[in-house]
Design a protein around this motif. Structure first.
Motif, short mmCIF file in Angstrom:
data_model
loop_
_atom_site.label_atom_id
_atom_site.label_comp_id
_atom_site.label_asym_id
_atom_site.label_seq_id
_atom_site.Cartn_x
_atom_site.Cartn_y
_atom_site.Cartn_z
N ASN A 127 0.81 -1.21 0.00
CA ASN A 127 0.00 0.00 0.00
C ASN A 127 0.85 1.27 0.00
O ASN A 127 0.42 2.31 0.48
CB ASN A 127 -1.00 0.00 1.17
CG ASN A 127 -2.12 0.99 0.95
OD1 ASN A 127 -2.55 1.24 -0.18
ND2 ASN A 127 -2.59 1.59 2.02
N ALA A 128 2.05 1.18 -0.56
CA ALA A 128 2.93 2.36 -0.62
C ALA A 128 2.31 3.45 -1.48
O ALA A 128 2.29 4.62 -1.08
CB ALA A 128 4.30 1.96 -1.16
N ALA A 129 1.80 3.09 -2.66
CA ALA A 129 1.17 4.08 -3.54
C ALA A 129 -0.10 4.61 -2.90
O ALA A 129 -0.38 5.81 -2.97
CB ALA A 129 0.87 3.47 -4.91
N GLY A 130 -0.86 3.72 -2.27
CA GLY A 130 -2.08 4.14 -1.59
C GLY A 130 -1.80 5.14 -0.49
O GLY A 130 -2.55 6.10 -0.30
N LYS A 131 -0.71 4.95 0.23
CA LYS A 131 -0.34 5.89 1.29
C LYS A 131 0.04 7.24 0.70
O LYS A 131 -0.34 8.28 1.23
CB LYS A 131 0.83 5.33 2.11
CG LYS A 131 0.44 4.20 3.02
CD LYS A 131 1.64 3.65 3.76
CE LYS A 131 1.25 2.45 4.59
NZ LYS A 131 2.42 1.83 5.23
N ILE A 132 0.78 7.22 -0.40
CA ILE A 132 1.18 8.47 -1.04
C ILE A 132 -0.06 9.25 -1.49
O ILE A 132 -0.10 10.48 -1.38
CB ILE A 132 2.13 8.18 -2.23
CG1 ILE A 132 3.47 7.71 -1.69
CG2 ILE A 132 2.29 9.41 -3.12
CD1 ILE A 132 4.41 7.15 -2.74
N TYR A 133 -1.06 8.53 -1.98
CA TYR A 133 -2.29 9.18 -2.44
C TYR A 133 -3.28 9.43 -1.31
O TYR A 133 -4.32 10.05 -1.53
CB TYR A 133 -2.92 8.38 -3.59
CG TYR A 133 -2.33 8.81 -4.90
CD1 TYR A 133 -2.99 9.71 -5.72
CD2 TYR A 133 -1.07 8.39 -5.28
CE1 TYR A 133 -2.42 10.16 -6.90
CE2 TYR A 133 -0.48 8.83 -6.45
CZ TYR A 133 -1.16 9.72 -7.25
OH TYR A 133 -0.59 10.18 -8.41
N GLY A 134 -2.98 8.95 -0.12
CA GLY A 134 -3.84 9.21 1.03
C GLY A 134 -5.19 8.52 0.95
O GLY A 134 -6.18 9.04 1.48
N ILE A 135 -5.24 7.35 0.30
CA ILE A 135 -6.53 6.67 0.19
C ILE A 135 -6.98 6.20 1.57
O ILE A 135 -6.18 5.85 2.42
CB ILE A 135 -6.52 5.51 -0.83
CG1 ILE A 135 -5.64 4.35 -0.37
CG2 ILE A 135 -6.13 6.00 -2.21
CD1 ILE A 135 -5.83 3.07 -1.17
N THR A 136 -8.28 6.24 1.77
CA THR A 136 -8.86 5.83 3.05
C THR A 136 -9.67 4.56 2.91
O THR A 136 -10.15 4.03 3.90
CB THR A 136 -9.76 6.95 3.61
OG1 THR A 136 -10.77 7.24 2.65
CG2 THR A 136 -8.95 8.19 3.93
N GLY A 137 -9.87 4.10 1.71
CA GLY A 137 -10.63 2.88 1.43
C GLY A 137 -10.58 2.62 -0.05
O GLY A 137 -9.84 3.28 -0.79
N VAL A 138 -11.32 1.64 -0.47
CA VAL A 138 -11.39 1.32 -1.90
C VAL A 138 -12.84 1.10 -2.28
O VAL A 138 -13.64 0.71 -1.43
CB VAL A 138 -10.53 0.07 -2.25
CG1 VAL A 138 -9.07 0.38 -2.14
CG2 VAL A 138 -10.89 -1.14 -1.39
N PRO A 139 -13.21 1.40 -3.50
CA PRO A 139 -12.38 2.00 -4.53
C PRO A 139 -12.21 3.50 -4.34
O PRO A 139 -13.11 4.18 -3.87
CB PRO A 139 -13.17 1.71 -5.81
CG PRO A 139 -14.60 1.65 -5.38
CD PRO A 139 -14.57 1.08 -3.99
N GLU A 140 -11.05 3.97 -4.71
CA GLU A 140 -10.77 5.39 -4.83
C GLU A 140 -10.04 5.58 -6.15
O GLU A 140 -9.15 4.80 -6.49
CB GLU A 140 -9.91 5.91 -3.67
CG GLU A 140 -10.72 6.17 -2.44
CD GLU A 140 -9.98 6.98 -1.38
OE1 GLU A 140 -10.27 6.74 -0.20
OE2 GLU A 140 -9.12 7.83 -1.70
#
Length: 174
Positions: A127-140
């Motif tokens: 979830n490295a990319a997800g952390k960079i984008y600040g996602i809080t759930g999916v789908p985003e």
């Protein structure tokens, strides 16, 4: 009647959180990936092991979608994503369906085999990319223009092949 109401409320809470990550697994970097700002550069890995750097896609409109096989709303939007990807064939458009599944390639291959779905899928197990984008759930999802600017952040599932969405993307392609 109170028991039924409580049961319904409990079910709604469970459903609403079904696709959210545990807060102890990711730390939000909210604000890093926001509309009208340059998309943070990430590197994701295709199922064949090839690394892809987002910045290498400048000149293309990018649909960056974070998803997981265990997420019902993610699974619901995949057919429309497949149709959109097909409709954009030959155009300067790139779909990046980034899976945050911890099972990696074997889990994704099994998912695609069992569903018949096909997507240009990339992995982000840590979830490295997800952390960079600040996602809080999916789908985003993030729509990124040809200059690398985030023009739209979308939380939740979308009918990607709807006329409105296609028209929006066509405008970005001009």
């Amino acid at each position: 009647m109170k028991k039924l109401t409580c049961l319904i409320m409990l079910m709604l809470v469970i459903f609403a959180s079904a696709c959210e990550r545990n807060s102890n697994k990711i730390q939000s970097n909210a604000g890093e990936a926001i509309e009208q700002k340059t998309a943070p550069d990430i590197t994701v890995t295709a199922l064949d092991g090839t690394a892809l750097k987002l910045s290498s896609l400048k000149g293309k409109v990018v649909l960056l979608n974070f998803w997981a096989t265990w997420c019902p709303p993610c699974r619901e939007e995949i057919p429309s994503m497949m149709k959109l990807n097909s409709a954009m064939s030959g155009k300067p458009f790139q779909m990046l369906a980034v899976s945050i599944d911890e099972g990696g390639k074997p889990a994704l291959e099994e998912f695609f085999k069992s569903t018949g779905f096909t997507l240009p899928t990339y992995m982000d197990q840590a979830n490295a990319a997800g952390k960079i984008y600040g996602i809080t759930g999916v789908p985003e999802s993030f729509l990124i223009d040809k200059k690398g600017i985030i023009v739209k952040k979308i939380i939740g599932p979308v009918e990607w092949d709807s006329p409105e969405v296609k028209a929006f993307i066509e405008e970005l392609l001009k």
